[in-house]
Design an enzyme around this catalytic site. Structure first.
Site, PDB file in Angstrom:
ATOM      1  N   HIS A 190      -7.687  35.984  -1.748  1.00  0.00           N
ATOM      2  CA  HIS A 190      -8.153  36.539  -0.452  1.00  0.00           C
ATOM      3  C   HIS A 190      -7.892  35.362   0.356  1.00  0.00           C
ATOM      4  O   HIS A 190      -7.477  34.278   0.171  1.00  0.00           O
ATOM      5  CB  HIS A 190      -9.647  36.895  -0.952  1.00  0.00           C
ATOM      6  CG  HIS A 190     -10.519  35.502  -1.142  1.00  0.00           C
ATOM      7  ND1 HIS A 190     -10.392  35.084  -2.384  1.00  0.00           N
ATOM      8  CD2 HIS A 190     -11.520  34.843  -0.222  1.00  0.00           C
ATOM      9  CE1 HIS A 190     -11.249  33.992  -2.359  1.00  0.00           C
ATOM     10  NE2 HIS A 190     -11.711  33.600  -1.218  1.00  0.00           N
ATOM     11  N   ASP A 218     -10.708  34.195   3.451  1.00  0.00           N
ATOM     12  CA  ASP A 218     -12.286  34.299   3.571  1.00  0.00           C
ATOM     13  C   ASP A 218     -12.664  34.964   4.760  1.00  0.00           C
ATOM     14  O   ASP A 218     -11.895  34.892   5.976  1.00  0.00           O
ATOM     15  CB  ASP A 218     -12.881  32.822   3.827  1.00  0.00           C
ATOM     16  CG  ASP A 218     -12.683  31.860   2.579  1.00  0.00           C
ATOM     17  OD1 ASP A 218     -12.886  32.290   1.193  1.00  0.00           O
ATOM     18  OD2 ASP A 218     -12.493  30.659   2.619  1.00  0.00           O
ATOM     19  N   HIS A 270      -6.132  32.227  -1.144  1.00  0.00           N
ATOM     20  CA  HIS A 270      -6.707  31.377  -2.161  1.00  0.00           C
ATOM     21  C   HIS A 270      -7.379  32.221  -3.351  1.00  0.00           C
ATOM     22  O   HIS A 270      -7.723  33.278  -3.244  1.00  0.00           O
ATOM     23  CB  HIS A 270      -7.385  30.435  -1.932  1.00  0.00           C
ATOM     24  CG  HIS A 270      -8.830  30.760  -1.009  1.00  0.00           C
ATOM     25  ND1 HIS A 270      -8.749  30.992   0.323  1.00  0.00           N
ATOM     26  CD2 HIS A 270      -9.989  30.742  -1.613  1.00  0.00           C
ATOM     27  CE1 HIS A 270     -10.052  31.324   0.520  1.00  0.00           C
ATOM     28  NE2 HIS A 270     -10.867  30.917  -0.424  1.00  0.00           N
ATOM     29  N   ARG A 300     -19.321  24.390   0.923  1.00  0.00           N
ATOM     30  CA  ARG A 300     -18.371  25.033   1.923  1.00  0.00           C
ATOM     31  C   ARG A 300     -18.752  25.283   3.291  1.00  0.00           C
ATOM     32  O   ARG A 300     -19.856  25.698   3.453  1.00  0.00           O
ATOM     33  CB  ARG A 300     -17.818  26.299   1.497  1.00  0.00           C
ATOM     34  CG  ARG A 300     -16.245  26.776   2.184  1.00  0.00           C
ATOM     35  CD  ARG A 300     -15.915  28.058   1.632  1.00  0.00           C
ATOM     36  NE  ARG A 300     -16.461  29.362   2.501  1.00  0.00           N
ATOM     37  CZ  ARG A 300     -16.397  30.600   2.292  1.00  0.00           C
ATOM     38  NH1 ARG A 300     -15.753  30.980   0.974  1.00  0.00           N
ATOM     39  NH2 ARG A 300     -17.059  31.382   2.882  1.00  0.00           N
TER      40      ARG A 300
HETATM   41  C1  SIN Z   1     -13.782  30.446  -2.157  1.00  0.00           C
HETATM   42  O1  SIN Z   1     -13.823  29.879  -1.089  1.00  0.00           O
HETATM   43  O2  SIN Z   1     -13.208  31.299  -2.416  1.00  0.00           O
HETATM   44  C2  SIN Z   1     -14.175  29.619  -3.474  1.00  0.00           C
HETATM   45  C3  SIN Z   1     -13.069  28.646  -3.914  1.00  0.00           C
HETATM   46  C4  SIN Z   1     -13.454  27.823  -5.188  1.00  0.00           C
HETATM   47  O3  SIN Z   1     -14.543  28.000  -5.185  1.00  0.00           O
HETATM   48  O4  SIN Z   1     -12.623  27.297  -5.542  1.00  0.00           O
END
Ligand code: SIN
Length: 290
Positions: free
Chosen positions: A106, A108, A256, A272
């Site tokens: 995806h 974000d 990612h 994050r």
């Molecule tokens: C994400 O922002 O999708 C999570 C990435 C992660 O926890 O490695």
């Protein structure tokens, strides 16, 4: 000006930046060099960043306005709505719904009208092995398609749907209903021109249901092809986390995937910040009518 080092992490994307300490203010020329490296390499790694929430936010703000994570209020860090906890530690005494965040490919917040510009993730605790995150280069995914396929995709819009977030069915049903209410399906162009680099990138993911004007059955084989193609090994970097790593990625030209390749009884605790992107989306019905 600090002299930064840039070491590529894979052929597809990613670079480690050395010579930057995010506990200190970053001067303008160092910041400009970091930003250029971000545009060149799409994912940047800074090791050894034992930063406070204020330092994390201060650096992130240099890149743009921050999301307040209103669709996920329970997982905001206390007093810091700009910081989302992606964690398998209990939050408020309850198991965390964010423990399985990101388990399909995806970009974000693509299921909103303002898909995220970028994200900056700081590792606070990690399992002894695994808990890796994979990234893929969506410029390369676009550029390696045939000219005929590029022409077919040029005018297509894709319907991004929060219901396709992996594991959403296992989350607290009340919160999930709220997420769906706040984020009805939204359509975005399949080919996106990056506003800073001018390069074209593919903008699809495993959170896309269909193409506007096509049925789900018609869309599915093309979507599956595009996702398989975009995640070809040669476009991908797999990050093995160390505590205090900070990774920043550009959601406009990458996807990612957070892997569940670890023992969930061990803590994985990540913080994050999310950079708000420009409004490119249209509510699905609106797009369909167009
Ligand atoms: C994400 O922002 O999708 C999570 C990435 C992660 O926890 O490695």
């Amino acid at each position: 000006m600090a002299t930064i080092g840039i070491r590529r992490l894979s052929n597809g994307l990613g670079a480690e930046i050395t010579g930057v300490d995010l506990r200190q203010p970053v001067d303008d020329s160092t910041f400009a060099a970091v930003e250029k490296a971000w545009h060149d390499h799409l994912v940047l790694l800074f090791r050894g960043q034992d930063i406070t929430p204020d330092q994390h936010i201060a650096f992130s703000r240099r890149l743009g306005e921050l999301d307040q994570h209103g669709s996920n209020p329970r997982y905001r860090l206390d007093d810091y709505p700009e910081i989302l906890q992606i964690t398998n530690l209990k939050v408020g005494g309850k198991p965390s719904d964010t423990r399985n965040t990101g388990r399909n490919w995806h970009s974000d917040l693509s299921y909103t009208r303002h898909p995220a510009k970028g994200s900056l993730l700081n590792c606070r605790q990690k399992p002894d092995v695994g808990g890796d995150t994979m990234f893929t280069n969506m410029y390369m995914a676009y550029e390696t398609l045939s000219e005929r396929m590029k022409a077919i995709l040029e005018d297509l819009w894709a319907v991004h749907d929060v219901s396709l977030v992996a594991g959403i069915g296992e989350r607290d049903p009340e919160k999930t209903a709220e997420m769906k209410r706040l984020s009805p399906p939204v359509a975005h162009p399949v080919v996106r021109v990056h506003p800073d680099t001018g390069r074209k990138a593919l903008f699809v993911s495993q959170r896309v249901r269909s193409f506007v004007g096509m049925t789900e059955a018609e869309s599915r084989p093309i979507l599956d092809f595009l996702c398989d193609h975009a995640t070809s090994h040669e476009f991908v970097y797999r990050h093995q986390w160390q505590v205090h790593d900070l990774l920043m990625w550009d959601n406009r030209c990458t996807m990612h995937l957070a892997l569940a390749d670890f023992d969930q009884s061990q803590p994985r605790h990540m913080l994050r910040t999310t950079l708000l992107g420009e409004p490119i989306g249209r509510l699905y019905n609106e797009a369909q009518a167009a």
